[in-house]
Design an enzyme around this catalytic site. Structure first.
Site, PDB file in Angstrom:
ATOM      1  N   ASP A 121     -19.220  16.571  19.269  1.00 38.19           N
ATOM      2  CA  ASP A 121     -19.890  17.783  19.720  1.00 38.19           C
ATOM      3  C   ASP A 121     -21.238  17.277  20.231  1.00 38.19           C
ATOM      4  O   ASP A 121     -21.893  16.461  19.565  1.00 38.19           O
ATOM      5  CB  ASP A 121     -20.093  18.733  18.536  1.00 38.19           C
ATOM      6  CG  ASP A 121     -20.668  20.061  18.983  1.00 38.19           C
ATOM      7  OD1 ASP A 121     -19.993  21.082  18.821  1.00 38.19           O
ATOM      8  OD2 ASP A 121     -21.815  20.072  19.504  1.00 38.19           O
ATOM      9  N   SER A 122     -21.655  17.718  21.384  1.00 40.06           N
ATOM     10  CA  SER A 122     -22.819  17.069  21.992  1.00 40.06           C
ATOM     11  C   SER A 122     -24.120  17.314  21.231  1.00 40.06           C
ATOM     12  O   SER A 122     -25.128  16.684  21.515  1.00 40.06           O
ATOM     13  CB  SER A 122     -22.973  17.473  23.458  1.00 40.06           C
ATOM     14  OG  SER A 122     -23.496  18.761  23.575  1.00 40.06           O
ATOM     15  N   SER A 123     -24.096  18.188  20.237  1.00 37.68           N
ATOM     16  CA  SER A 123     -25.274  18.324  19.370  1.00 37.68           C
ATOM     17  C   SER A 123     -25.547  16.996  18.661  1.00 37.68           C
ATOM     18  O   SER A 123     -26.674  16.748  18.224  1.00 37.68           O
ATOM     19  CB  SER A 123     -25.041  19.400  18.309  1.00 37.68           C
ATOM     20  OG  SER A 123     -24.605  20.575  18.924  1.00 37.68           O
ATOM     21  N   THR A 147     -44.376  23.415  31.315  1.00 34.91           N
ATOM     22  CA  THR A 147     -44.455  24.860  31.120  1.00 34.91           C
ATOM     23  C   THR A 147     -43.234  25.346  30.348  1.00 34.91           C
ATOM     24  O   THR A 147     -42.142  24.790  30.503  1.00 34.91           O
ATOM     25  CB  THR A 147     -44.546  25.629  32.451  1.00 34.91           C
ATOM     26  OG1 THR A 147     -44.490  27.028  32.174  1.00 34.91           O
ATOM     27  CG2 THR A 147     -43.428  25.272  33.421  1.00 34.91           C
ATOM     28  N   GLN A 148     -43.428  26.368  29.539  1.00 32.38           N
ATOM     29  CA  GLN A 148     -42.264  26.942  28.858  1.00 32.38           C
ATOM     30  C   GLN A 148     -41.596  28.000  29.728  1.00 32.38           C
ATOM     31  O   GLN A 148     -40.579  28.572  29.336  1.00 32.38           O
ATOM     32  CB  GLN A 148     -42.617  27.496  27.475  1.00 32.38           C
ATOM     33  CG  GLN A 148     -43.759  28.439  27.420  1.00 32.38           C
ATOM     34  CD  GLN A 148     -44.137  28.792  25.984  1.00 32.38           C
ATOM     35  OE1 GLN A 148     -43.886  29.894  25.566  1.00 32.38           O
ATOM     36  NE2 GLN A 148     -44.736  27.885  25.247  1.00 32.38           N
ATOM     37  N   CYS A 149     -42.136  28.233  30.923  1.00 34.82           N
ATOM     38  CA  CYS A 149     -41.447  29.117  31.864  1.00 34.82           C
ATOM     39  C   CYS A 149     -40.230  28.371  32.415  1.00 34.82           C
ATOM     40  O   CYS A 149     -40.250  27.150  32.558  1.00 34.82           O
ATOM     41  CB  CYS A 149     -42.346  29.478  33.044  1.00 34.82           C
ATOM     42  SG  CYS A 149     -43.825  30.361  32.570  1.00 34.82           S
ATOM     43  N   ASP A 193     -24.159  21.602  25.283  1.00 31.42           N
ATOM     44  CA  ASP A 193     -25.427  21.834  24.569  1.00 31.42           C
ATOM     45  C   ASP A 193     -26.521  20.829  24.933  1.00 31.42           C
ATOM     46  O   ASP A 193     -27.689  21.198  25.039  1.00 31.42           O
ATOM     47  CB  ASP A 193     -25.188  21.822  23.051  1.00 31.42           C
ATOM     48  CG  ASP A 193     -24.405  23.060  22.600  1.00 31.42           C
ATOM     49  OD1 ASP A 193     -24.329  24.028  23.372  1.00 31.42           O
ATOM     50  OD2 ASP A 193     -23.875  23.045  21.477  1.00 31.42           O
ATOM     51  N   THR A 248     -16.762  20.953  24.269  1.00 34.19           N
ATOM     52  CA  THR A 248     -15.797  22.051  24.300  1.00 34.19           C
ATOM     53  C   THR A 248     -14.620  21.785  25.224  1.00 34.19           C
ATOM     54  O   THR A 248     -13.489  22.172  24.925  1.00 34.19           O
ATOM     55  CB  THR A 248     -16.524  23.342  24.752  1.00 34.19           C
ATOM     56  OG1 THR A 248     -17.483  23.669  23.759  1.00 34.19           O
ATOM     57  CG2 THR A 248     -15.573  24.505  24.922  1.00 34.19           C
TER      58      THR A 248
HETATM   59  N1  ASP Z   1     -21.101  22.589  21.041  1.00 31.60           N
HETATM   60  C1  ASP Z   1     -20.465  22.183  22.265  1.00 31.60           C
HETATM   61  C2  ASP Z   1     -21.064  20.862  22.694  1.00 31.60           C
HETATM   62  O1  ASP Z   1     -22.111  20.826  23.266  1.00 31.60           O
HETATM   63  C3  ASP Z   1     -20.633  23.197  23.298  1.00 31.60           C
HETATM   64  C4  ASP Z   1     -19.980  22.883  24.609  1.00 31.60           C
HETATM   65  O2  ASP Z   1     -19.447  21.843  24.876  1.00 31.60           O
HETATM   66  O3  ASP Z   1     -20.016  23.793  25.475  1.00 31.60           O
HETATM   67  O4  ASP Z   1     -20.489  19.846  22.452  1.00 31.60           O
END
Ligand code: ASP
Length: 337
Positions: A58-60, A270-272, A91, A13
């Protein structure tokens, strides 16, 4: 003499522009924005060079390939800079920070990941502060770790996790105090920071099949049986509370048997958000203990995944992977004895 920082822009972003199909990385935009910042800079701001990746992601979409590319670039340029700032999407930033902390052993310089929730191209944004403070930290401070700077906090990379999809304080390290806070002044918590290493060594991750399984009430384990193949080298189980799983009628037994047969390393986290997973604390974790699972203690899932990649990439046998999984290698866990 002014220190010099290397900025590696991977996408995210922070450098995005509005397009008809939503925010997308704007090519060369960050370059002109940085030039503007440098032109109006105070003398404290370190000099910097920018490396812009192509494609910007996009880091996804970040994967092992990008982790290795970033780590190699740092290794190759290590002697030329006081520190590195990695501009990255939020992300998966905590995953990349964890991965780099294991790939880059023996650090003597700061490697700081940052990004933003609102792009630098917007009038109102968190990008400018995150970027400038990360630059100041990387150029003028002695923090020989992979860190994540965001929303006023400098966190240990492999302790950090994204806690908000839209707050400007988007990250926390719930099981470890911040390494620094940037308020009116930047205050370093010297005691919390790791000692400098003995020189950079790069360990590149190899492709290994890893899974993460989050437990929930009513989980039908047979749904997941097919993933437990011989190729699955490690699985992180996000268990309830202190490391607990449903154990009525041996619900998870078949899955665990398969893992054992296939030499799949089972790590229990843990998922906590906060706290530690210790196998054996409650009776309901007995099946995990019998299957040879190891406690992830207070590691984040991001760190556990990165650590599995790291240990498997070192070529250790399963016994050694398990032995080291419960040790504190890069400040990523607090072992409970
Ligand atoms: N979708 C974006 C990413 O991770 C979100 C961000 O950068 O805040 O690349």
């Amino acid at each position: 003499m002014k220190q010099k920082v290397c900025i590696i822009y991977t996408g995210g972003t922070i450098g995005m522009m509005k397009t008809e199909s939503g925010y997308a990385p704007g090519k060369a935009y960050i370059h002109s924005a940085l030039k503007e910042i440098a032109d109006s800079a105070s003398p404290d701001l370190p000099d910097f060079d920018l490396i812009e990746y192509d494609p910007l992601l996009d880091s996804s979409n970040i994967s092992l390939t990008e982790w290795i590319k970033i780590a190699r670039d740092i290794k190759n340029l290590y002697d030329d800079y006081h520190g590195f700032v990695i501009l990255h999407g939020t992300d998966t930033m905590a995953y990349t920070a964890s991965a780099l902390s294991f790939m880059l052993d023996g650090l003597t310089k700061p490697i700081i990941l940052t990004g933003s929730q609102i792009p630098l191209s917007e009038m109102r944004n968190d990008a400018r502060d995150n970027l400038i403070t990360a630059l100041l930290l990387a150029g003028n401070y002695a923090v020989p770790e992979v860190c994540l700077y965001f929303g006023g906090l400098l966190l240990r990379g492999n302790r950090s996790t994204k806690i908000s999809a839209d707050d400007l304080v988007a990250f926390d390290s719930p099981n470890y105090p911040p390494l620094a806070e940037a308020g009116v002044r930047i205050t370093l918590e010297e005691k919390m920071i790791r000692k400098p290493g003995d020189g950079l060594k790069l360990v590149e991750f190899g492709q290994h099949q890893i899974a993460v399984l989050k437990i929930f009430p009513g989980i039908q384990f047979e749904v997941f049986e097919n993933i437990m193949t011989e190729n699955l080298k490690g699985i992180v189980i996000e268990a309830f509370g202190a490391g607990n799983i449903p154990d009525r009628q041996g619900t998870m037994q078949r899955l665990l048997d398969r893992a054992k047969r296939n030499d799949t390393v089972i790590v229990v986290c843990t998922q906590c958000l906060k706290g530690t997973a210790i196998i054996g604390e409650y009776e309901v974790s007995e099946e995990l203990a019998k299957a040879g699972a190891v406690s992830g203690y207070d590691m984040t899932v991001e760190a556990a995944v990165a650590k599995l990649y790291y240990l498997l990439s070192m070529g250790y046998n399963i016994g050694k992977v398990k032995e080291l999984m419960v040790e504190n290698l890069r400040g990523e866990l607090t072992k409970v004895l």
